[in-house]
Design an enzyme around this catalytic site. Structure first.
Site, PDB file in Angstrom:
ATOM      1  N   HIS A 167       9.941  11.664  -3.233  1.00 14.29           N
ATOM      2  CA  HIS A 167       8.455  11.444  -3.844  1.00 14.29           C
ATOM      3  C   HIS A 167       7.451  12.616  -3.579  1.00 14.29           C
ATOM      4  O   HIS A 167       7.798  13.230  -2.529  1.00 14.29           O
ATOM      5  CB  HIS A 167       8.006  10.146  -2.906  1.00 14.29           C
ATOM      6  CG  HIS A 167       6.475   9.665  -3.421  1.00 14.29           C
ATOM      7  ND1 HIS A 167       5.659   9.574  -2.419  1.00 14.29           N
ATOM      8  CD2 HIS A 167       6.163   9.234  -4.675  1.00 14.29           C
ATOM      9  CE1 HIS A 167       4.590   8.996  -3.285  1.00 14.29           C
ATOM     10  NE2 HIS A 167       4.712   9.150  -4.502  1.00 14.29           N
ATOM     11  N   HIS A 222      -2.245  15.409  -7.417  1.00 16.63           N
ATOM     12  CA  HIS A 222      -2.313  13.574  -7.257  1.00 16.63           C
ATOM     13  C   HIS A 222      -3.710  12.982  -7.263  1.00 16.63           C
ATOM     14  O   HIS A 222      -3.973  12.291  -7.987  1.00 16.63           O
ATOM     15  CB  HIS A 222      -1.706  13.365  -5.747  1.00 16.63           C
ATOM     16  CG  HIS A 222      -1.921  11.912  -5.743  1.00 16.63           C
ATOM     17  ND1 HIS A 222      -2.921  11.039  -5.123  1.00 16.63           N
ATOM     18  CD2 HIS A 222      -0.612  10.760  -5.862  1.00 16.63           C
ATOM     19  CE1 HIS A 222      -2.518   9.939  -5.009  1.00 16.63           C
ATOM     20  NE2 HIS A 222      -1.316   9.727  -5.431  1.00 16.63           N
TER      21      HIS A 222
HETATM   22  O1  G3P Z   1       5.399   7.137  -8.976  1.00 13.71           O
HETATM   23  C1  G3P Z   1       5.281   6.164  -7.749  1.00 13.71           C
HETATM   24  C2  G3P Z   1       4.310   6.573  -6.993  1.00 13.71           C
HETATM   25  O2  G3P Z   1       4.089   8.009  -6.931  1.00 13.71           O
HETATM   26  C3  G3P Z   1       3.031   5.922  -7.343  1.00 13.71           C
HETATM   27  O3  G3P Z   1       1.893   6.107  -6.460  1.00 13.71           O
HETATM   28  O4  G3P Z   1      -0.061   7.290  -5.655  1.00 13.71           O
HETATM   29  O5  G3P Z   1       2.189   8.022  -4.790  1.00 13.71           O
HETATM   30  O6  G3P Z   1       1.288   8.496  -6.996  1.00 13.71           O
HETATM   31  P1  G3P Z   1       1.434   7.683  -5.826  1.00 13.71           P
HETATM   32 MG    MG Z   2       3.293   9.562  -8.037  1.00 13.40          MG
END
Ligand code: G3P
Ligand code: MG
Length: 243
Positions: A10, A52
């Site tokens: 992630h 983000h």
């Molecule tokens: O793509 C999955 C996840 O990244 C979505 O939430 O806020 O971490 O971008 P966020």
């Molecule tokens: Mg994301």
């Protein structure tokens, strides 16, 4: 059914490196990951960069935000100091730089199109066009919470697969996936159930979960039939966790 990697780092390197930077991608790679998720939005002048939050303050210093800052200025911003001194001077990368890195290293990408509100269609189009231009489509799955951004990506690059992101699955999920010609539903594992997973799979779609950080929970949802997930804990959950 799910021809893509199953465990995805992630934001590049999870909790081990500053999110959405090349250093994060390198960190994920060093940990054996050949699949990453990251977030992309447009600068004031329409250049896609990794970020983000639409507003500065958390990962970069500043008072304004991405949509009112040119790429020239964004790509000089320190996106590492907030994380630790070791990463001081780590810069905000462009999407193009990250595509090049991932192409060079054979890393698959879950590219989360994260438009600044009001720029959904433009962001989907620009991200799709650049992915095509870089000939990266075979290594990319687009995802977005923005239905409009995904529709726009579909229009510009229909051959690049799409997953629709939703925090809690709504009753119209199947209609949305059909309209997007999406291949998967991406959702928060916290609200997912075994029953919903079975329904989505029975309808012929993949199920991708974010952000699964406990190995036991990962085992549980994989047992339900979840195809893939991203994790922040690349130190606890290895790239080959699902065999
Ligand atoms: O793509 C999955 C996840 O990244 C979505 O939430 O806020 O971490 O971008 P966020
Ligand atoms: Mg994301």
């Amino acid at each position: 059914m799910w021809p893509y990697p199953k465990v995805v780092a992630h934001r590049g390197g999870g909790t081990l490196a500053p999110e959405n930077t090349l250093a994060a991608m390198q960190c994920g790679f060093r940990h054996g990951f050949r699949a990453v998720e990251f977030d992309v939005m447009l600068s004031k002048d329409g250049i896609p960069v990794l970020m983000h939050d639409p507003l500065f303050g958390r990962t970069v210093r500043g008072e304004s935000g991405v949509a009112s800052t040119t790429a020239h200025d964004l790509l000089r911003m320190d996106a590492g100091s907030w994380f630790s001194n070791d990463f001081a001077g780590t810069l905000v990368p462009s999407y193009q730089q990250v595509l090049a890195f991932c192409l060079e290293h054979g890393i698959w990408m879950n590219v989360e199109i994260k438009p600044v509100p009001g720029f959904e269609t433009e962001t989907g189009r620009v991200v799709a066009q650049m992915t095509r231009q870089m000939q990266a489509g075979a290594q990319v799955l687009f995802s977005s919470f923005s239905f409009d951004a995904l529709m726009s990506a579909r229009e510009s690059a229909p051959e690049i697969p799409r997953g629709y992101l939703t925090d809690q699955i709504q009753s119209d999920w199947q209609q949305r996936l059909q309209t997007l010609s999406a291949i998967a539903l991406h959702t928060n594992h916290r609200h997912l159930t075994a029953g919903l997973t079975a329904q989505i799979k029975a309808a012929g779609y993949g199920v991708f979960c974010y952000t699964v950080n406990a190995p036991e929970r990962a085992r549980e949802i994989v047992g339900w039939g979840v195809d893939a997930f991203c994790t922040d804990r690349i130190d606890l959950i290895s790239h080959d966790f699902i065999t």
